[in-house]
Write an enzyme that holds these catalytic residues in place. Structure first.
Site, short mmCIF file in Angstrom:
data_model
loop_
_atom_site.label_atom_id
_atom_site.label_comp_id
_atom_site.label_asym_id
_atom_site.label_seq_id
_atom_site.Cartn_x
_atom_site.Cartn_y
_atom_site.Cartn_z
N SER A 38 26.40 -19.71 17.39
CA SER A 38 27.54 -19.37 16.55
C SER A 38 28.58 -20.48 16.60
CB SER A 38 28.10 -18.01 17.00
OG SER A 38 28.99 -17.48 16.04
N ASP A 159 24.25 -14.33 12.62
CA ASP A 159 24.82 -14.86 13.86
C ASP A 159 23.86 -14.77 15.05
OD1 ASP A 159 26.49 -15.11 16.27
OD2 ASP A 159 28.18 -14.94 14.90
#
Length: 292
Positions: A38, A159
């Protein structure tokens, strides 16, 4: 023996990581490889491109720019961080990403995404920059609910922090035996179950495996913290984390707030730099060659 750098995410808490990375770059520390999740992937790519200061610079510059992020972008495009502007316009027109250096630097760069159809981690090694590379970075940092699913070659991605928040075990499994691990939560942090899971399941109804992964993320994350702790005690990793909770949320439009968190990272990196050198010194000849 390969030395790695493991970067967890945490949205804007990642500016703490960026501060540490900049200090490490300024001291010419180049591990054999880096894996980011991320925000760790989004900011960590500047390590391979050798661009200290870039992450904090463009985040502060565009903190209040509606083209970059915000509710307006979410309502118009489905992404709270505008996919086109943040991931393709900024690095090619405003704060140029050095694709050439990224491609020539022998340091390996990996990122983590979550397959929305299976709820499992996807690990991607990226050797070259460019449009396709930044789509992978976007996927790794696309927070569920406030981001669209990213389609790359038919894979539906979101993510990476949902499936593998702290990929130390994975990095060890591919040969990185000693790792510097940068976390964005203080020691003693325990992740709690996600609230409003019924709403999340409804929102993610097209991706039930993703919703399941989100529901059990706290269990996975806390188990990973235990794994990191055991690895640290065994001497396999050096863990760097903030002393207290970082004074920033997942999203911020306050440039001064961003700078404060970045400065905390720089101060932490400076405090740990001797420990980093001591940790990697036995392998200096094979793992700390300066990249020219």
């Amino acid at each position: 023996m390969k030395i790695g750098l493991v970067l967890e995410g945490g949205a804007m808490r990642g500016l703490f990581t960026a501060g540490i990375l900049d200090v490490m770059m300024e001291h010419d520390i180049t591990p054999d490889g880096l894996i980011g999740v991320s925000a760790g992937a989004a900011f960590g790519c500047n390590y391979k491109s050798r661009q200290p200061g870039r992450a904090i610079r463009y985040n502060m510059r565009f903190a209040r720019d509606k083209r970059y992020s915000g509710i307006g972008s979410l309502l118009k495009t489905g992404d709270i961080f505008n996919a086109e502007f943040a991931y393709h316009v900024v690095p090619t027109q405003y704060d140029i990403f050095d694709n050439e250096t990224f491609g020539h630097n022998p340091m390996e760069y990996y990122l983590v995404c979550t397959d929305a159809l299976t709820g499992r981690a996807v690990y991607k090694r990226c050797d070259h920059g460019g449009h396709g590379f930044f789509e992978w970075v976007r996927a790794s940092a696309s927070m569920p609910i406030v981001s669209r699913v990213v389609d790359i070659n038919g894979r539906k991605l979101l993510d990476g922090g949902v499936a593998d928040s702290i990929p130390l075990e994975y990095f060890e499994s591919i040969g990185y035996e000693r790792n510097v691990v940068i976390l964005t939560q203080p020691d003693g942090y325990i992740k709690r179950p996600m609230r409003m899971m019924p709403l999340v399941r409804m929102w993610m109804r097209r991706y039930p495996k993703m919703a399941e992964a989100m529901a059990r993320r706290h269990t996975m994350y806390n188990a990973q913290l235990d794994y990191v702790r055991r690895a640290e005690l065994a001497g396999r990793c050096l863990v760097i984390r903030p002393d207290t909770h970082l004074p920033i949320g997942h999203i911020s439009h306050d440039a001064k707030e961003m700078e404060r968190v970045y400065d905390i990272g720089r101060k932490t990196g400076t405090r740990y730099i001797s420990d980093i050198f001591r940790f990697i010194k036995p392998h200096e000849q094979c793992s700390l060659t300066k990249f020219q």
